[in-house]
Write a protein that holds these residues in place. Structure first.
Motif, mmCIF file in Angstrom:
data_model
loop_
_atom_site.group_PDB
_atom_site.id
_atom_site.type_symbol
_atom_site.label_atom_id
_atom_site.label_comp_id
_atom_site.label_asym_id
_atom_site.label_seq_id
_atom_site.Cartn_x
_atom_site.Cartn_y
_atom_site.Cartn_z
ATOM 1 N N LEU A 1 0.827 -1.208 0.000
ATOM 2 C CA LEU A 1 0.000 0.000 0.000
ATOM 3 C C LEU A 1 0.860 1.256 0.000
ATOM 4 O O LEU A 1 0.547 2.230 -0.689
ATOM 5 N N GLY A 2 1.936 1.242 0.747
ATOM 6 C CA GLY A 2 2.850 2.380 0.750
ATOM 7 C C GLY A 2 3.479 2.601 -0.614
ATOM 8 O O GLY A 2 3.642 3.739 -1.057
ATOM 9 N N ARG B 1 1.606 6.948 -6.679
ATOM 10 C CA ARG B 1 0.572 7.902 -7.082
ATOM 11 C C ARG B 1 0.974 9.327 -6.722
ATOM 12 O O ARG B 1 0.752 10.263 -7.498
ATOM 13 N N GLN B 2 1.569 9.511 -5.549
ATOM 14 C CA GLN B 2 2.004 10.840 -5.144
ATOM 15 C C GLN B 2 3.108 11.357 -6.067
ATOM 16 O O GLN B 2 3.127 12.525 -6.432
ATOM 17 N N ALA B 3 4.030 10.480 -6.454
ATOM 18 C CA ALA B 3 5.116 10.887 -7.339
ATOM 19 C C ALA B 3 4.585 11.269 -8.714
ATOM 20 O O ALA B 3 5.042 12.240 -9.315
ATOM 21 N N GLY C 1 2.969 14.644 -8.556
ATOM 22 C CA GLY C 1 3.952 15.721 -8.481
ATOM 23 C C GLY C 1 4.453 16.143 -9.841
ATOM 24 O O GLY C 1 4.839 17.298 -10.036
ATOM 25 N N HIS C 2 4.462 15.247 -10.812
ATOM 26 C CA HIS C 2 4.904 15.592 -12.160
ATOM 27 C C HIS C 2 3.853 16.410 -12.904
ATOM 28 O O HIS C 2 4.181 17.155 -13.822
ATOM 29 N N VAL C 3 2.602 16.277 -12.524
ATOM 30 C CA VAL C 3 1.517 16.970 -13.210
ATOM 31 C C VAL C 3 1.447 18.427 -12.786
ATOM 32 O O VAL C 3 1.105 19.296 -13.577
ATOM 33 N N VAL C 4 1.811 18.688 -11.528
ATOM 34 C CA VAL C 4 1.720 20.052 -10.999
ATOM 35 C C VAL C 4 2.744 20.930 -11.718
ATOM 36 O O VAL C 4 3.906 20.567 -11.865
#
Length: 63
Positions: free
Chosen positions: A38-39, A45-47, A50-53
Motif C-alpha cells: 500500500l505504501g 501515485r504521489q510521485a 507531483g509531475h503533473v503540478v
C-alpha cells in the motif's frame, strides 16, 4: 538440570515446532507485506501527481 533449555516457559512453548511458529507468524508477515504494498502504491501515485503540478517561480528553470 531440567531437560529443556527454556526454563520458565509453558510446555506448549518449549516444544513448539517450526511449522507451528511459522503458522502463528504468518498473519503478521502478511500484514507487513500488505502495508508495504500500500505504501508503494500511494507513493507511486504521489510521485506521478507531483509531475503533473506546474512548477512555479525559479524552480521551473531547473527542470
Amino acid at each position: 538440570m531440567p531437560p529443556s533449555t527454556r526454563v520458565g516457559y509453558p510446555e506448549y512453548l518449549r516444544e513448539a515446532k517450526t511449522g507451528e511458529v511459522a503458522a502463528l507468524a504468518l498473519p503478521g508477515f502478511a500484514g507487513l507485506l500488505a502495508l508495504t504494498a500500500l505504501g508503494g502504491i500511494f507513493g507511486y501515485r504521489q510521485a506521478k501527481a507531483g509531475h503533473v503540478v506546474r512548477a512555479a517561480g525559479t524552480s521551473r528553470f531547473l527542470q
